[in-house]
Design a protein around this motif. Structure first.
Motif, PDB file in Angstrom:
ATOM      1  N   PRO A 149       0.402   6.383   5.198  1.00  0.00           N
ATOM      2  CA  PRO A 149       0.497   5.012   5.725  1.00  0.00           C
ATOM      3  C   PRO A 149       1.871   4.391   5.526  1.00  0.00           C
ATOM      4  CG  PRO A 149      -1.564   5.327   4.532  1.00  0.00           C
ATOM      5  CD  PRO A 149      -0.729   6.539   4.271  1.00  0.00           C
ATOM      6  N   ALA A 150       2.471   4.610   4.334  1.00  0.00           N
ATOM      7  CA  ALA A 150       3.796   4.052   4.081  1.00  0.00           C
ATOM      8  C   ALA A 150       4.849   4.694   4.977  1.00  0.00           C
ATOM      9  CB  ALA A 150       4.166   4.242   2.609  1.00  0.00           C
ATOM     10  N   LEU A 151       4.716   6.001   5.233  1.00  0.00           N
ATOM     11  CA  LEU A 151       5.681   6.675   6.105  1.00  0.00           C
ATOM     12  C   LEU A 151       5.584   6.135   7.532  1.00  0.00           C
ATOM     13  CD1 LEU A 151       5.326  10.372   4.871  1.00  0.00           C
ATOM     14  CD2 LEU A 151       7.268   8.847   4.492  1.00  0.00           C
ATOM     15  N   ARG A 152       4.360   5.950   8.015  1.00  0.00           N
ATOM     16  CA  ARG A 152       4.199   5.408   9.373  1.00  0.00           C
ATOM     17  C   ARG A 152       4.712   3.966   9.446  1.00  0.00           C
ATOM     18  NH1 ARG A 152      -0.726   8.592   9.226  1.00  0.00           N
ATOM     19  NH2 ARG A 152      -1.848   6.815   8.316  1.00  0.00           N
ATOM     20  N   HIS A 153       4.425   3.196   8.390  1.00  0.00           N
ATOM     21  CA  HIS A 153       4.905   1.815   8.356  1.00  0.00           C
ATOM     22  C   HIS A 153       6.429   1.780   8.365  1.00  0.00           C
ATOM     23  CE1 HIS A 153       4.969  -2.458   7.447  1.00  0.00           C
ATOM     24  NE2 HIS A 153       5.766  -2.206   6.404  1.00  0.00           N
ATOM     25  N   ALA A 154       7.052   2.664   7.576  1.00  0.00           N
ATOM     26  CA  ALA A 154       8.516   2.713   7.543  1.00  0.00           C
ATOM     27  C   ALA A 154       9.086   3.148   8.882  1.00  0.00           C
ATOM     28  CB  ALA A 154       8.971   3.659   6.431  1.00  0.00           C
ATOM     29  N   LEU A 155       8.371   4.036   9.577  1.00  0.00           N
ATOM     30  CA  LEU A 155       8.871   4.538  10.857  1.00  0.00           C
ATOM     31  C   LEU A 155       9.006   3.430  11.882  1.00  0.00           C
ATOM     32  CD1 LEU A 155       9.644   7.145  12.390  1.00  0.00           C
ATOM     33  CD2 LEU A 155       7.259   7.342  13.081  1.00  0.00           C
ATOM     34  N   ASP A 156       8.126   2.432  11.815  1.00  0.00           N
ATOM     35  CA  ASP A 156       8.183   1.329  12.783  1.00  0.00           C
ATOM     36  C   ASP A 156       9.498   0.559  12.682  1.00  0.00           C
ATOM     37  OD1 ASP A 156       5.667   1.926  13.765  1.00  0.00           O
ATOM     38  OD2 ASP A 156       4.647   0.608  12.338  1.00  0.00           O
ATOM     39  N   ALA A 157      10.097   0.560  11.493  1.00  0.00           N
ATOM     40  CA  ALA A 157      11.312  -0.234  11.283  1.00  0.00           C
ATOM     41  C   ALA A 157      12.591   0.576  11.446  1.00  0.00           C
ATOM     42  CB  ALA A 157      11.278  -0.855   9.881  1.00  0.00           C
ATOM     43  N   VAL A 158      12.483   1.886  11.713  1.00  0.00           N
ATOM     44  CA  VAL A 158      13.681   2.732  11.810  1.00  0.00           C
ATOM     45  C   VAL A 158      14.275   2.610  13.212  1.00  0.00           C
ATOM     46  CG1 VAL A 158      14.515   5.112  11.743  1.00  0.00           C
ATOM     47  CG2 VAL A 158      12.837   4.343  10.075  1.00  0.00           C
ATOM     48  N   ASP A 163       4.140  -2.749 -14.262  1.00  0.00           N
ATOM     49  CA  ASP A 163       4.480  -1.658 -13.336  1.00  0.00           C
ATOM     50  C   ASP A 163       3.268  -1.236 -12.509  1.00  0.00           C
ATOM     51  OD1 ASP A 163       7.111  -1.564 -14.175  1.00  0.00           O
ATOM     52  OD2 ASP A 163       6.705  -0.081 -15.745  1.00  0.00           O
ATOM     53  N   ALA A 164       2.134  -1.041 -13.176  1.00  0.00           N
ATOM     54  CA  ALA A 164       0.931  -0.637 -12.455  1.00  0.00           C
ATOM     55  C   ALA A 164       0.482  -1.744 -11.506  1.00  0.00           C
ATOM     56  CB  ALA A 164      -0.174  -0.286 -13.447  1.00  0.00           C
ATOM     57  N   ALA A 165       0.512  -2.979 -11.988  1.00  0.00           N
ATOM     58  CA  ALA A 165       0.068  -4.096 -11.151  1.00  0.00           C
ATOM     59  C   ALA A 165       0.958  -4.247  -9.919  1.00  0.00           C
ATOM     60  CB  ALA A 165       0.065  -5.381 -11.979  1.00  0.00           C
ATOM     61  N   ALA A 166       2.279  -4.059 -10.087  1.00  0.00           N
ATOM     62  CA  ALA A 166       3.195  -4.211  -8.940  1.00  0.00           C
ATOM     63  C   ALA A 166       2.940  -3.132  -7.889  1.00  0.00           C
ATOM     64  CB  ALA A 166       4.642  -4.141  -9.433  1.00  0.00           C
ATOM     65  N   SER A 167       2.771  -1.891  -8.346  1.00  0.00           N
ATOM     66  CA  SER A 167       2.527  -0.804  -7.393  1.00  0.00           C
ATOM     67  C   SER A 167       1.213  -1.011  -6.656  1.00  0.00           C
ATOM     68  CB  SER A 167       2.497   0.539  -8.126  1.00  0.00           C
ATOM     69  OG  SER A 167       3.754   0.838  -8.671  1.00  0.00           O
ATOM     70  N   LEU A 168       0.178  -1.421  -7.391  1.00  0.00           N
ATOM     71  CA  LEU A 168      -1.116  -1.629  -6.748  1.00  0.00           C
ATOM     72  C   LEU A 168      -1.061  -2.802  -5.781  1.00  0.00           C
ATOM     73  CD1 LEU A 168      -4.058  -0.973  -6.385  1.00  0.00           C
ATOM     74  CD2 LEU A 168      -4.574  -2.247  -8.496  1.00  0.00           C
ATOM     75  N   TRP A 169      -0.369  -3.864  -6.164  1.00  0.00           N
ATOM     76  CA  TRP A 169      -0.273  -5.032  -5.274  1.00  0.00           C
ATOM     77  C   TRP A 169       0.426  -4.671  -3.957  1.00  0.00           C
ATOM     78  CZ3 TRP A 169      -2.361  -9.343  -4.101  1.00  0.00           C
ATOM     79  CH2 TRP A 169      -1.690 -10.291  -3.320  1.00  0.00           C
ATOM     80  N   LEU A 170       1.515  -3.898  -4.037  1.00  0.00           N
ATOM     81  CA  LEU A 170       2.215  -3.488  -2.814  1.00  0.00           C
ATOM     82  C   LEU A 170       1.314  -2.603  -1.941  1.00  0.00           C
ATOM     83  CD1 LEU A 170       5.763  -2.683  -4.234  1.00  0.00           C
ATOM     84  CD2 LEU A 170       5.111  -4.639  -2.808  1.00  0.00           C
ATOM     85  N   ALA A 171       0.546  -1.745  -2.584  1.00  0.00           N
ATOM     86  CA  ALA A 171      -0.360  -0.889  -1.815  1.00  0.00           C
ATOM     87  C   ALA A 171      -1.440  -1.717  -1.140  1.00  0.00           C
ATOM     88  CB  ALA A 171      -0.980   0.157  -2.736  1.00  0.00           C
ATOM     89  N   LEU A 172      -1.952  -2.732  -1.860  1.00  0.00           N
ATOM     90  CA  LEU A 172      -2.956  -3.610  -1.260  1.00  0.00           C
ATOM     91  C   LEU A 172      -2.382  -4.358  -0.068  1.00  0.00           C
ATOM     92  CD1 LEU A 172      -4.561  -5.003  -4.552  1.00  0.00           C
ATOM     93  CD2 LEU A 172      -5.713  -3.589  -2.822  1.00  0.00           C
ATOM     94  N   ARG A 173      -1.151  -4.802  -0.159  1.00  0.00           N
ATOM     95  CA  ARG A 173      -0.510  -5.520   0.959  1.00  0.00           C
ATOM     96  C   ARG A 173      -0.331  -4.626   2.164  1.00  0.00           C
ATOM     97  NH1 ARG A 173       2.320 -10.206   0.002  1.00  0.00           N
ATOM     98  NH2 ARG A 173       2.523 -10.160   2.264  1.00  0.00           N
ATOM     99  N   ARG A 174       0.051  -3.339   1.918  1.00  0.00           N
ATOM    100  CA  ARG A 174       0.206  -2.400   3.043  1.00  0.00           C
ATOM    101  C   ARG A 174      -1.135  -2.146   3.717  1.00  0.00           C
ATOM    102  NH1 ARG A 174       3.971   0.067  -0.510  1.00  0.00           N
ATOM    103  NH2 ARG A 174       2.342   1.418  -1.383  1.00  0.00           N
ATOM    104  N   THR A 175      -2.198  -2.081   2.916  1.00  0.00           N
ATOM    105  CA  THR A 175      -3.519  -1.818   3.476  1.00  0.00           C
ATOM    106  C   THR A 175      -3.984  -2.980   4.333  1.00  0.00           C
ATOM    107  OG1 THR A 175      -4.066  -0.490   1.531  1.00  0.00           O
ATOM    108  CG2 THR A 175      -5.901  -1.224   2.896  1.00  0.00           C
ATOM    109  N   GLN A 176      -3.653  -4.202   3.932  1.00  0.00           N
ATOM    110  CA  GLN A 176      -4.129  -5.390   4.635  1.00  0.00           C
ATOM    111  C   GLN A 176      -3.380  -5.657   5.926  1.00  0.00           C
ATOM    112  OE1 GLN A 176      -3.705  -8.345   1.576  1.00  0.00           O
ATOM    113  NE2 GLN A 176      -5.410  -7.531   0.365  1.00  0.00           N
ATOM    114  N   LYS A 177      -2.219  -4.981   6.151  1.00  0.00           N
ATOM    115  CA  LYS A 177      -1.429  -5.230   7.371  1.00  0.00           C
ATOM    116  C   LYS A 177      -2.050  -4.565   8.571  1.00  0.00           C
ATOM    117  CE  LYS A 177       3.049  -6.088   5.255  1.00  0.00           C
ATOM    118  NZ  LYS A 177       4.460  -5.675   5.170  1.00  0.00           N
TER     119      LYS A 177
END
Length: 511
Positions: free
Chosen positions: A410-419, A497-511
């Motif tokens: 999911p992160a790779l596809r999301h990043a691809l949109d901005a390349v 550290d764990a909370a930040a990584s999980l929060w970013l993952a949750l934000r990517r999932t919600q997009k």
């Protein structure tokens, strides 16, 4: 081809040489009877011409003129019938034949010319039958050769030996040419030049031309409507009907072999794509089993995922060829060799995925596969591309274990949109693949809505009252769910550290 010697042997006393000895083994293409003063308009050359001598036997000058006309037409065999017109052969006729290089045969009185014609066709029939049997034997040998592991070499060699000449096969792909005997290598460059005319003009038929004094016929080898290669043939003799049948058999066998290779390549490609798809969907063990069936090497323990997308006007082959030439940060690896050798290629809609092995010398690091020669600290490096810039964009992941691949997609596809088009970018900095797995585990927990509880807890930075109010539950219920979530994930949600990584993952999932 029937010879004058064979014909004289077949007829015995009915057809004798004018001088002592035996007939030469002179090829005879047919038997023709004429009493015209100039019969050459009705001759092709190579025939045995039968006559009673009426047009020329009366004088030496007429004989010499007649023989010169035959010589010019390449008729070198003359049958003279004795009878009412000539009781014996005039000496000047023999001399005129000797001067023109014409073999003179005598048909005794009362022997019909028809006997000569019948004998010729009897020999031709036996010769054709013999050639047919020889041709069938050769074709059978070629068919057997076509099932050998070195089928192309065997067929080319068998064909060259059968024709007592040389043969060469040129594939349209990168495989080296095959020729026999080895001396035929001297003709390969000119054969390649001629084969290029086929491709430019799209000619589906054979082409005849001369190469260094050799008459060569170039045949396209087809698989369906696509040209897979070219067979060049130069016979050491004038090809017979049987020879042409042998050549057609060789072409057919090479076409079948090309089709077999095409089907095998298609099957290999499908199995390789299935292997890549299983890896992308988190099934490495199943991927290994399919990879074994595809004949692939054992799967690497760490890989990079290259995901790319091509524009509507860029075909798949062009996009793949363009990947190494995309603009990229200098720290990214040079993927030219890896892309060229990659067999794990899967397309899902508009996205294409390549699974590239990470070299063993960089285990567990983000070091490049191979730093580009001459790379600097400049922000971007550009490699040459010999055509207009294709509409391709790509993202290359950091090294991953096979189990981490699905969580990173999911992160790779999301990043691809901005390349930007024409660019290759690295995966998002700071991305933690484990966090994607955590989100999935929360969403799949069956006995409580852990996902909403953790999302609200992180959004309100651990404030129980605000998070429970947002969720509409008692704060003790929220405390219980957060405790269960930490047990399920095996992490402390109060760890920044764990909370930040999980929060970013949750934000990517919600997009």
């Amino acid at each position: 081809m029937i010879t004058l010697l064979q014909l004289g042997t077949e007829l015995g006393a009915e057809f004798l040489p004018a001088t002592a000895g035996i007939f030469r083994a002179l090829p005879v293409s047919g038997v023709h009877v004429s009493e015209l003063e100039d019969p050459t308009a009705y001759l092709d050359g190579g025939e045995l011409l039968m006559t009673t001598g009426m047009p020329f036997a009366a004088s030496a000058e007429a004989s010499r003129a007649y023989m010169r006309r035959l010589q010019a037409k390449k008729v070198f065999a003359l049958g003279l019938g004795l009878g009412p017109w000539l009781r014996a052969v005039p000496e000047h006729v023999v001399e005129a034949c000797d001067q023109a290089g014409i073999e003179l045969g005598i048909v005794p009185d009362q022997i019909p010319f028809q006997n000569i014609s019948r004998a010729y066709w009897r020999l031709a029939s036996r010769d054709q039958e013999s050639n047919l049997m020889g041709s069938l034997g050769t074709q059978t040998a070629l068919a057997r050769a076509a099932v050998r592991p070195d089928a192309i070499n065997a067929v080319v060699r068998g064909l060259a030996e059968a024709l007592k000449g040389w043969a060469a096969y040129l594939s349209v792909d990168a495989r080296p040419a095959t020729c026999y005997p080895a001396s035929a290598e001297a003709f390969l460059d000119e054969l390649r030049h001629e084969s290029m005319r086929f491709r430019r003009n799209g000619m589906p038929a054979a082409s005849t031309f001369e190469v260094q004094g050799h008459e060569v016929v170039l045949y396209p080898i087809l698989s369906g409507t696509r040209i897979q290669g070219y067979l060049g043939v130069s016979a050491g003799r004038k090809p017979t009907k049987a020879d042409r049948q042998i050549i057609m058999t060789a072409c057919t066998l090479l076409s079948l072999r090309a089709r077999q290779r095409e089907l095998a390549a298609s099957t290999h490609q499908a199995l390789s794509a299935a292997t890549a798809k299983l890896l992308l969907h988190g099934q490495p063990e199943a991927a290994r089993l399919v990879g074994e069936d595809a004949g692939l090497d054992s799967l690497p323990s760490r890989v990079r995922i290259l995901v790319y997308r091509a524009g509507a006007n860029t075909d798949a082959a062009t996009a793949l060829h363009a990947l190494p030439s995309l603009q990229r940060p200098a720290a990214l690896p040079d993927i030219s060799a890896a892309v060229e050798e990659c067999q794990l290629h899967y397309q899902d809609g508009s996205e294409n995925y390549l699974v590239l092995p990470e070299p063993a010398e960089h285990p567990g690091t983000d070091a490049p596969l191979a730093r580009p020669a001459g790379s600097t600290t400049e922000p971007m490096a550009r490699e040459p591309f010999d055509s207009p810039a294709p509409e391709v964009r790509a993202v290359l992941s950091h090294p991953l274990n096979l189990a981490e691949i699905p969580a990173n997609l999911p992160a790779l596809r999301h990043a691809l949109d901005a390349v930007p088009v024409g660019t290759m970018a690295p995966s998002s900095p700071g991305f933690d693949a484990s966090a994607e797995t955590w989100v999935t585990a929360l969403a799949e927990y069956p006995r409580a809505d852990l996902l909403s509880a953790v999302t609200s807890y992180l959004r309100h930075r651990g404030h129980w009252e605000e998070a429970s109010r947002e969720l509409g539950i008692h704060r003790n219920s929220l405390r219980h769910r957060i405790s269960v979530a930490q047990d399920v994930l095996g992490i402390d949600l109060d760890d920044p550290d764990a909370a930040a990584s999980l929060w970013l993952a949750l934000r990517r999932t919600q997009k």
